[in-house]
Each structure stands twice: as structure tokens, then as C-alpha cells.
Design an enzyme around this catalytic site. Structure first.
Site, PDB file in Angstrom:
ATOM      1  N   CYS A 103      48.492  10.806  25.144  1.00 38.58           N
ATOM      2  CA  CYS A 103      49.586  11.424  24.408  1.00 38.58           C
ATOM      3  C   CYS A 103      49.749  12.862  24.880  1.00 38.58           C
ATOM      4  O   CYS A 103      48.851  13.684  24.701  1.00 38.58           O
ATOM      5  CB  CYS A 103      49.333  11.383  22.906  1.00 38.58           C
ATOM      6  SG  CYS A 103      50.670  12.149  21.981  1.00 38.58           S
ATOM      7  N   GLY A 104      50.891  13.165  25.471  1.00 36.23           N
ATOM      8  CA  GLY A 104      51.132  14.499  25.995  1.00 36.23           C
ATOM      9  C   GLY A 104      51.393  15.535  24.926  1.00 36.23           C
ATOM     10  O   GLY A 104      50.873  16.651  24.998  1.00 36.23           O
ATOM     11  N   HIS A 105      52.215  15.187  23.921  1.00 41.73           N
ATOM     12  CA  HIS A 105      52.532  16.197  22.901  1.00 41.73           C
ATOM     13  C   HIS A 105      51.274  16.582  22.126  1.00 41.73           C
ATOM     14  O   HIS A 105      51.073  17.753  21.785  1.00 41.73           O
ATOM     15  CB  HIS A 105      53.635  15.689  21.955  1.00 41.73           C
ATOM     16  CG  HIS A 105      53.136  14.974  20.747  1.00 41.73           C
ATOM     17  ND1 HIS A 105      52.969  13.599  20.701  1.00 41.73           N
ATOM     18  CD2 HIS A 105      52.737  15.434  19.528  1.00 41.73           C
ATOM     19  CE1 HIS A 105      52.500  13.258  19.510  1.00 41.73           C
ATOM     20  NE2 HIS A 105      52.358  14.353  18.776  1.00 41.73           N
ATOM     21  N   GLY A 305      55.187  13.570  26.372  1.00 38.71           N
ATOM     22  CA  GLY A 305      54.548  14.127  27.552  1.00 38.71           C
ATOM     23  C   GLY A 305      53.987  13.115  28.527  1.00 38.71           C
ATOM     24  O   GLY A 305      54.117  13.272  29.751  1.00 38.71           O
ATOM     25  N   SER A 306      53.348  12.057  28.028  1.00 36.49           N
ATOM     26  CA  SER A 306      52.810  11.053  28.948  1.00 36.49           C
ATOM     27  C   SER A 306      53.931  10.291  29.645  1.00 36.49           C
ATOM     28  O   SER A 306      53.784   9.873  30.795  1.00 36.49           O
ATOM     29  CB  SER A 306      51.874  10.089  28.214  1.00 36.49           C
ATOM     30  OG  SER A 306      52.480   9.577  27.049  1.00 36.49           O
TER      31      SER A 306
END
Length: 400
Positions: A103-105, A305-306
Site C-alpha cells: 500500500c503506497g498511501h 501509490g502501489s
């Protein structure tokens, strides 16, 4: 005794303590104390959390303490990469349907939190962080692999803290295009009116720590409105049917086989893309917008993000994005507020993702940048006899 202490002593089970943050409006509930011990590799810990403690995941994410679109990050101080010295700390990512692999965020939010906490019981290796050129690198062990977060900092009387005025960035695990220009037949029973008689759609599958099906809005029949104006209710109904169908489609199953581990091998999300709209910050070559449906039809408020990694890898594979070319990725939230886009660029090519689970893939590393902010703290407990909130619930599930 104050009320908070009295409530904690009245709880049945250990109190779960959290810090809440958001990244472009998408929440991250960081669980830093109270989750039961987990053992083994990080992916084994993920399996153990899912099999033995899923009621705690629901308690933290769902009503009455959370909501359908809540997102979480459970800190794991000990993993195989932490023990080897490659990572400072590990994490398990959670959502309304279970546990995700990247998870990017949440990674952007975690970067700030891990720099700012000075409690070694929460982050045992915090004292190993070193300031270099007004930033700190935190090596995070995510279920998909090692993610390197760069957090801008400012000096304080007792050391340093994160600087919210500058973007946090992370270097992704290797991302790659898994399948391009797949034609997927849509059975009559799940077709929607906007298809206007078409029997198939074309999509791509790409990996950025999780697998995404990337679909342009015009493929769904929404070319006239795109993501400028979105009817979330009707689009959510379409996505619920479509994602369920794609998750078991043979071509999608084949594309979503990760070479390294079968536990990474599943379709996580559908990302709807509109390349004709998007807030464009200074210093980027272009901008676009995406709307992400993941987990149990959960909607990401952030640009995801991912999936930014996955989209950059896909664009590079198609010859549409060069190394070092900065691009802005928006959500409907960042477009509305004209801030909060994720900016990204490819920083490394020529990599190979290899393993015994699937054929090797050519991959790239992407740098993704964004900003996260604190929103609050919480201590979650259950009083004796509280059946309603013991495992959390979703309102739609109990009204059917």
C-alpha cells in the site's frame, strides 16, 4: 483514576492503540500496540493474523470504530528482513476485506510516523535512523518485499521530526507489466447499460506490489464523462460485478501469477483510468486520473501509490514513459482540492523478478512521492458483554 484509564481496565482483552493519518484523504490507521504477537516470516505472520485474529482486523477497520472504507497498517517489529538488518521494521496492511500485500498511501504515512515516534517499544530500531541531507531513510518490510522510504525532516531540540511541508517518497519493490491489451468477454448477466451492446472490454494487468487490472474509462462506456464527473453509486455496482468476474477469469488468473510466491498471486484491484483529466503540479511532464476499487469494493481516496508503480511499469513497457520522466497521478479527491497528486518517476530498469511460481518478468523500480498528515489517536477496547462491536460489522451486511 481518570476515565480513560478506567475504561481500559474495564475492557475484555488488551487495548489496541492507534494513530490515524490520511494521504490525499485516504485513511491509514496505524496499529502500534495491543495486537497479539505473531511469529515467523512476514507472510507467515500475515497468514496467522488472517487465520487467528481476523476478528481484530474487523474490530479495527469496521463499524462502530471504523467504516467501510477504512484502511490500516499493523506494525511488525520483528520479521526476517528486520532480523537480517535489511529492514528497520515490518508492516501488515489491512482493509475491509482482509490483508493486502502493498500500500503506497499507507507507506507514505508510515514514513512520517516512524520518524516521529521515539518509543522503542513501538519502533525498536528508531535509533538506527540517520539524518542525511535533511532527510531520513526508513527501510520498511512490506509483504511484497523491501520498500525504502525517504522522509524529509527538520531539527528539533531533542533530535529531528518529519517535515510535513515536503513530500515523502518511497522506492517500490520491482514492478512490471503482467499482461497487455487483454480482450475479456463480458457475459450478458454482468453487462451494464453503458457498454451499449459491446460484448468485451480491453484491459491491462500490471504489478506494483499487488496486481491491478487497469481499464480506461472509455472501455467501460463512460468516455463522455470520464472521471470528471462520477456517479459512484452506479459505478460501484458495475465494479462489484466486474471484479468478482475478473478474479476467477482464466486470463486474469494467469496474468496474476507472481514468480516469487503464490501468496502474492491474486487480483487485488481494478483501477479505472482517465488520461484526459488530472491536476498537473509544476515540474511534471503530464497528469492523469484514476479511481481505484479494491478489496471488497472499497474506494481509494488517494491516487493509490502501489498502482502508481504498476501504471508506471505498464507505461514503460508500452514505450510511453521514459526513465526520469516525472508524471502526476491524481484521484478524484486530489482533482477536487487541486492538491495531493502523487508524483512518480522510473529510477531503475533492467531488473528481473524470478522464482519458481511463474515465468520471470522484466521489471522497473519507481519512486513515488506524496504527503500524509496526522488526524488523531485512539485506544480501542471491548467492554464485557459487548457482542455488537466485538468483531465489527458492515451495515449493508446486516440489512440483507
Amino acid at each position: 483514576m481518570d476515565l480513560a484509564r478506567a475504561l481500559e481496565t474495564a475492557s475484555s482483552g488488551e487495548v489496541i492503540k492507534c494513530v490515524d493519518m490520511h494521504t490525499t484523504g485516504e485513511p491509514t490507521r496505524i496499529v502500534y500496540a495491543g495486537f497479539p504477537p505473531l511469529r515467523g516470516s512476514l507472510l507467515s505472520q500475515r497468514d496467522q493474523a488472517r487465520d487467528q485474529y481476523d476478528h481484530l482486523r474487523k474490530r479495527i477497520m469496521l463499524e462502530p470504530r471504523g467504516h467501510y472504507d477504512m484502511y490500516g497498517a499493523i506494525l511488525r517489529p520483528s520479521t526476517e528482513l528486520v532480523e537480517s538488518g535489511e529492514a528497520h521494521i515490518g508492516v501488515l496492511f489491512t482493509h475491509n476485506g482482509g490483508f493486502s500485500t502493498m500500500c503506497g498511501h499507507a507507506t507514505i504515512a508510515l514514513g512520517r510516523f516512524l520518524v516521529d515516534t521515539h518509543d522503542v517499544a513501538v519502533f525498536p530500531k528508531q535509533n538506527e535512523l540517520v539524518v542525511e541531507d535533511t532527510s531520513v531513510v526508513v527501510n520498511l518490510h512490506a509483504p511484497c518485499g523491501l520498500v525504502r522510504i525517504t522522509v524529509p525532516v527538520q531539527e528539533t531540540a531533542d533530535g529531528f521530526k518529519s517535515d510535513p511541508s515536503r513530500a515523502v517518497s518511497f522506492l517500490s519493490t520491482p514492478g512490471y507489466a503482467a499482461a497487455t491489451n487483454l480482450t475479456i468477454l463480458i457475459p450478458p448477466e454482468i453487462r451494464w447499460s453503458e457498454l451499449e451492446g459491446r460484448e468485451s472490454i480491453t484491459l491491462d494487468v500490471s504489478y506494483g506490489g499487488a496486481f491491478y487490472a487497469l481499464i480506461n474509462m472509455h472501455e467501460l462506456g463512460f468516455a463522455s464523462t470520464g472521471l470528471k464527473k462520477v456517479d459512484l453509486d452506479s459505478l460501484s455496482q458495475v465494479m462489484r460485478r466486474l471484479k468478482t468476474y475478473l478474479e476467477s477469469h482464466p486470463d486474469i488468473l494467469s496474468a496474476c501469477q507472481h514468480p516469487e510466491d503464490k501468496r502474492l498471486s491474486y487480483l487485488y484491484s481494478i483501477m479505472l483510468v482517465d488520461t484526459n483529466v488530472g491536476f498537473k503540479p509544476d515540474g511534471v511532464a503530464g497528469a492523469e486520473t484514476g479511481l481505484c476499487f479494491f478489496a471488497d469494493n472499497q474506494i481509494d481516496r488517494s491516487p493509490t501509490g502501489s498502482c502508481v508503480t504498476a501504471r508506471m511499469a505498464l507505461a514503460h513497457a508500452k514505450g510511453e514513459r521514459s526513465v526520469g520522466q516525472r508524471w502526476a497521478y491524481n484521484s478524484v479527491v486530489s482533482n477536487h482540492f487541486q492538491t495531493g497528486a502523487f508524483e512518480a518517476e522510473i529510477v531503475e530498469t533492467g531488473l528481473r523478478v524470478e522464482g519458481g511460481n511463474a515465468p520471470a518478468k522484466d521489471a522497473v523500480v519507481v519512486r513515488v512521492e506524496g504527503r500524509a498528515y496526522y488526524t488523531g489517536t485512539s485506544s480501542f477496547m471491548v467492554e464485557e458483554g459487548d457482542v455488537t462491536s466485538h468483531g465489527g460489522f458492515v451495515m449493508s451486511d446486516i440489512t440483507q
